[in-house]
Design a protein around this motif. Structure first.
Motif, PDB file in Angstrom:
ATOM      1  N   TRP A   1      70.929  70.853   3.749  1.00  0.00           N
ATOM      2  CA  TRP A   1      70.999  69.921   5.049  1.00  0.00           C
ATOM      3  C   TRP A   1      72.070  68.988   4.541  1.00  0.00           C
ATOM      4  CZ3 TRP A   1      70.299  65.277   3.175  1.00  0.00           C
ATOM      5  CH2 TRP A   1      69.222  65.010   1.965  1.00  0.00           C
ATOM      6  N   PHE A   2      72.568  68.248   5.887  1.00  0.00           N
ATOM      7  CA  PHE A   2      73.600  67.164   5.743  1.00  0.00           C
ATOM      8  C   PHE A   2      73.012  66.022   6.520  1.00  0.00           C
ATOM      9  CE2 PHE A   2      75.664  71.265   4.941  1.00  0.00           C
ATOM     10  CZ  PHE A   2      76.476  70.828   3.768  1.00  0.00           C
ATOM     11  N   GLY A   3      73.066  64.924   6.073  1.00  0.00           N
ATOM     12  CA  GLY A   3      72.818  63.573   7.004  1.00  0.00           C
ATOM     13  C   GLY A   3      73.543  62.345   6.499  1.00  0.00           C
ATOM     14  N   VAL A   4      73.639  61.310   7.415  1.00  0.00           N
ATOM     15  CA  VAL A   4      74.278  59.963   7.116  1.00  0.00           C
ATOM     16  C   VAL A   4      73.066  59.015   6.672  1.00  0.00           C
ATOM     17  CG1 VAL A   4      75.339  58.042   8.489  1.00  0.00           C
ATOM     18  CG2 VAL A   4      75.811  60.584   8.857  1.00  0.00           C
ATOM     19  N   PHE A   5      73.560  58.353   5.787  1.00  0.00           N
ATOM     20  CA  PHE A   5      72.528  57.427   5.114  1.00  0.00           C
ATOM     21  C   PHE A   5      73.296  55.863   5.212  1.00  0.00           C
ATOM     22  CE2 PHE A   5      71.390  61.342   3.567  1.00  0.00           C
ATOM     23  CZ  PHE A   5      69.964  61.056   3.261  1.00  0.00           C
ATOM     24  N   LEU A   6      72.495  55.128   4.996  1.00  0.00           N
ATOM     25  CA  LEU A   6      72.887  53.688   4.811  1.00  0.00           C
ATOM     26  C   LEU A   6      72.259  53.057   3.461  1.00  0.00           C
ATOM     27  CD1 LEU A   6      73.054  52.238   8.495  1.00  0.00           C
ATOM     28  CD2 LEU A   6      75.206  52.594   6.924  1.00  0.00           C
ATOM     29  N   PRO A   7      72.880  51.987   2.868  1.00  0.00           N
ATOM     30  CA  PRO A   7      72.240  51.087   1.903  1.00  0.00           C
ATOM     31  C   PRO A   7      70.994  50.777   2.131  1.00  0.00           C
ATOM     32  CG  PRO A   7      74.393  50.676   1.605  1.00  0.00           C
ATOM     33  CD  PRO A   7      74.351  51.350   3.037  1.00  0.00           C
ATOM     34  N   ALA A   8      69.796  50.846   1.385  1.00  0.00           N
ATOM     35  CA  ALA A   8      68.620  50.201   1.500  1.00  0.00           C
ATOM     36  C   ALA A   8      68.633  48.816   2.046  1.00  0.00           C
ATOM     37  CB  ALA A   8      67.623  50.438   0.480  1.00  0.00           C
ATOM     38  N   ASN A   9      67.653  48.228   2.850  1.00  0.00           N
ATOM     39  CA  ASN A   9      67.827  46.816   3.263  1.00  0.00           C
ATOM     40  C   ASN A   9      69.129  46.641   4.048  1.00  0.00           C
ATOM     41  OD1 ASN A   9      65.689  46.099   1.379  1.00  0.00           O
ATOM     42  ND2 ASN A   9      67.322  45.885  -0.258  1.00  0.00           N
ATOM     43  N   THR A  10      69.735  47.625   4.817  1.00  0.00           N
ATOM     44  CA  THR A  10      70.664  47.455   5.840  1.00  0.00           C
ATOM     45  C   THR A  10      69.727  46.824   7.122  1.00  0.00           C
ATOM     46  OG1 THR A  10      72.149  48.956   5.107  1.00  0.00           O
ATOM     47  CG2 THR A  10      72.192  48.546   7.444  1.00  0.00           C
ATOM     48  N   PRO A  11      70.182  45.928   7.777  1.00  0.00           N
ATOM     49  CA  PRO A  11      69.326  45.367   8.888  1.00  0.00           C
ATOM     50  C   PRO A  11      69.025  46.448   9.850  1.00  0.00           C
ATOM     51  CG  PRO A  11      70.946  43.717   8.217  1.00  0.00           C
ATOM     52  CD  PRO A  11      71.505  45.076   7.433  1.00  0.00           C
TER      53      PRO A  11
ATOM     54  N   ILE B   1      76.853  59.301  -4.611  1.00  0.00           N
ATOM     55  CA  ILE B   1      75.726  58.711  -4.231  1.00  0.00           C
ATOM     56  C   ILE B   1      75.268  57.415  -4.836  1.00  0.00           C
ATOM     57  CG2 ILE B   1      73.337  59.381  -4.092  1.00  0.00           C
ATOM     58  CD1 ILE B   1      73.875  62.541  -4.217  1.00  0.00           C
ATOM     59  N   GLU B   2      75.800  56.991  -6.031  1.00  0.00           N
ATOM     60  CA  GLU B   2      75.445  55.778  -6.422  1.00  0.00           C
ATOM     61  C   GLU B   2      76.449  54.871  -5.773  1.00  0.00           C
ATOM     62  OE1 GLU B   2      75.721  53.446 -10.842  1.00  0.00           O
ATOM     63  OE2 GLU B   2      76.650  55.536 -10.588  1.00  0.00           O
ATOM     64  N   ALA B   3      77.637  55.064  -5.695  1.00  0.00           N
ATOM     65  CA  ALA B   3      78.429  54.230  -4.862  1.00  0.00           C
ATOM     66  C   ALA B   3      77.850  53.820  -3.486  1.00  0.00           C
ATOM     67  CB  ALA B   3      79.656  54.826  -4.886  1.00  0.00           C
ATOM     68  N   GLY B   4      77.251  54.923  -2.645  1.00  0.00           N
ATOM     69  CA  GLY B   4      76.658  54.667  -1.420  1.00  0.00           C
ATOM     70  C   GLY B   4      75.536  53.912  -1.558  1.00  0.00           C
ATOM     71  N   SER B   5      74.671  54.111  -2.640  1.00  0.00           N
ATOM     72  CA  SER B   5      73.451  53.407  -2.674  1.00  0.00           C
ATOM     73  C   SER B   5      73.836  52.038  -3.160  1.00  0.00           C
ATOM     74  CB  SER B   5      72.561  54.047  -3.815  1.00  0.00           C
ATOM     75  OG  SER B   5      72.926  53.936  -5.031  1.00  0.00           O
ATOM     76  N   LYS B   6      74.548  51.805  -3.841  1.00  0.00           N
ATOM     77  CA  LYS B   6      74.803  50.253  -4.440  1.00  0.00           C
ATOM     78  C   LYS B   6      75.868  49.485  -3.785  1.00  0.00           C
ATOM     79  CE  LYS B   6      73.404  51.339  -9.018  1.00  0.00           C
ATOM     80  NZ  LYS B   6      73.833  51.478 -10.614  1.00  0.00           N
ATOM     81  N   ALA B   7      76.034  49.827  -2.369  1.00  0.00           N
ATOM     82  CA  ALA B   7      77.176  49.293  -1.655  1.00  0.00           C
ATOM     83  C   ALA B   7      76.431  48.000  -1.087  1.00  0.00           C
ATOM     84  CB  ALA B   7      77.505  50.151  -0.706  1.00  0.00           C
ATOM     85  N   SER B   8      77.367  47.144  -0.521  1.00  0.00           N
ATOM     86  CA  SER B   8      76.581  45.924   0.301  1.00  0.00           C
ATOM     87  C   SER B   8      75.773  46.372   1.444  1.00  0.00           C
ATOM     88  CB  SER B   8      77.607  45.111   0.732  1.00  0.00           C
ATOM     89  OG  SER B   8      76.956  43.927   1.454  1.00  0.00           O
ATOM     90  N   PRO B   9      74.532  46.099   1.781  1.00  0.00           N
ATOM     91  CA  PRO B   9      73.926  46.737   2.988  1.00  0.00           C
ATOM     92  C   PRO B   9      74.139  45.888   4.222  1.00  0.00           C
ATOM     93  CG  PRO B   9      72.307  45.025   1.486  1.00  0.00           C
ATOM     94  CD  PRO B   9      73.831  45.240   0.834  1.00  0.00           C
TER      95      PRO B   9
END
Length: 328
Positions: A256-266, A82-90
């Motif tokens: 539940w299961f769901g898809v997320f992107l890093p915050a601030n993704t356009p 989860i940390e890796a996903g949250s800190k990835a480039s948006p």
């Protein structure tokens, strides 16, 4: 017929969501993606999150003409991934297949390396997964009430298994044991598979387990289900009552299961993800595959998904407090 009608309703809902999110306008969204994408799964290969990620990635790759690489980043109950996903480039080139633990962790740990509500952009909830209160059929009990009576007669000798400390199963089992006046011993396992094997081997007398993992063994008659979480009975187990029907409130939430992107993704890229995932969830074969795993296909868009996450987070915080469960 009922299953077919529900599947048609799901497809129709997905179609409506597709229209709402199918009009990206920025120029870069028109060329996105132009290189491979990675889908982080904060769990080991072979589990429900991994299976869903690979299912969706297959269709995304075919449509977007770019490889979607599923990357399993298990460890620390999912926190590492989860940390890796949250800190990835948006920039849209890293997505995360998240699940319920994301909103449970804040109630279990005093400090996390991310803020799930601040650092991640919900894109779409794609499936729900109720939990079952299951016992080995060798235990001659037919109803939950009978199980409670036997457990009270042998306080401290009955147990419940979970797929790990701090999981939904751990919290639910602890709370139901206390409310029903039982003294069930908690036995945590590293996942649902070893928990089920312990049930089958009569090493534990009960277990809270997700329906996807337990379904084959329930169907074969090796396990008996006495109660289910959620606000309604399952179509696959119409004779099994919910915990609410048995008089226990607070067990309406399901996994539940769901898809997320890093915050601030356009937002144009977010909309492109939503439109594509909605298209995929409209494919009958995809919904059928999810149902075959024992899960309920959903197509919940960003705003509604974010709102439900907040509500779930509040719910699991209450459950953790009632069960006095902390992991640090």
């Amino acid at each position: 017929m009922i299953k077919k009608l529900n599947l048609m309703k799901h497809v129709a809902n997905a179609a409506m969501l597709a229209v709402a999110y199918s009009a990206p306008t920025a120029a870069f969204a028109e060329v996105f993606p132009n290189k491979p994408i990675r889908m982080i799964v904060p769990a080991s290969a072979g589990g429900a999150a991994d299976t869903l990620a690979r299912l969706l990635s297959k269709y995304m790759a075919e449509s977007w003409k770019q490889p979607i690489v599923v990357e399993n980043r298990a460890g620390a109950s999912g926190i590492i991934g989860i940390e890796a996903g949250s800190k990835a480039s948006p920039d849209g080139y890293t997505a995360l297949m998240g699940y319920t633990f994301m909103v449970q962790a804040p109630a279990l740990y005093s400090k996390l390396p991310y803020d799930v509500y601040r650092d991640l952009q919900p894109v779409m909830q794609v499936a729900k997964s109720p939990n079952l209160f299951a016992i080995p059929t060798s235990l001659k009990v037919k109803t939950f009430q009978e199980f409670v009576a036997k457990a009270k007669e042998a306080q401290g000798k009955y147990s419940f298994g979970s797929n790990g400390n701090g999981t939904s199963a751990h919290m639910q089992g602890t709370v139901i044991s206390r409310r029903a006046g039982m003294e069930l011993v908690h036995v945590p396992f590293k996942g649902s598979a070893p928990e089920i094997q312990a049930l089958l081997g009569d090493q534990i007398t009960s277990g809270i387990v997700d329906i996807g993992s337990a379904q084959p063994f329930v169907s074969s008659g090796a396990l008996r289900v006495l109660a289910v979480t959620g606000d309604r009975r399952l179509k696959s187990l119409p004779d099994v009552p919910t915990f609410k029907e048995l008089g226990f409130e607070g067990f309406e939430s399901v996994g539940w299961f769901g898809v997320f992107l890093p915050a601030n993704t356009p937002q144009d890229i977010v909309r492109k993800y939503v439109a594509e995932l909605t298209r995929i969830m409209r494919i009958p074969e995809v919904a059928s595959r999810i149902e075959s795993l024992g899960m309920i296909p959903t197509s919940v868009g960003p705003d509604a998904f974010a709102k439900s996450m907040r509500a779930d987070g509040d719910h699991w915080t209450r459950m953790a407090r009632e069960g006095n469960i902390r992991l640090d």
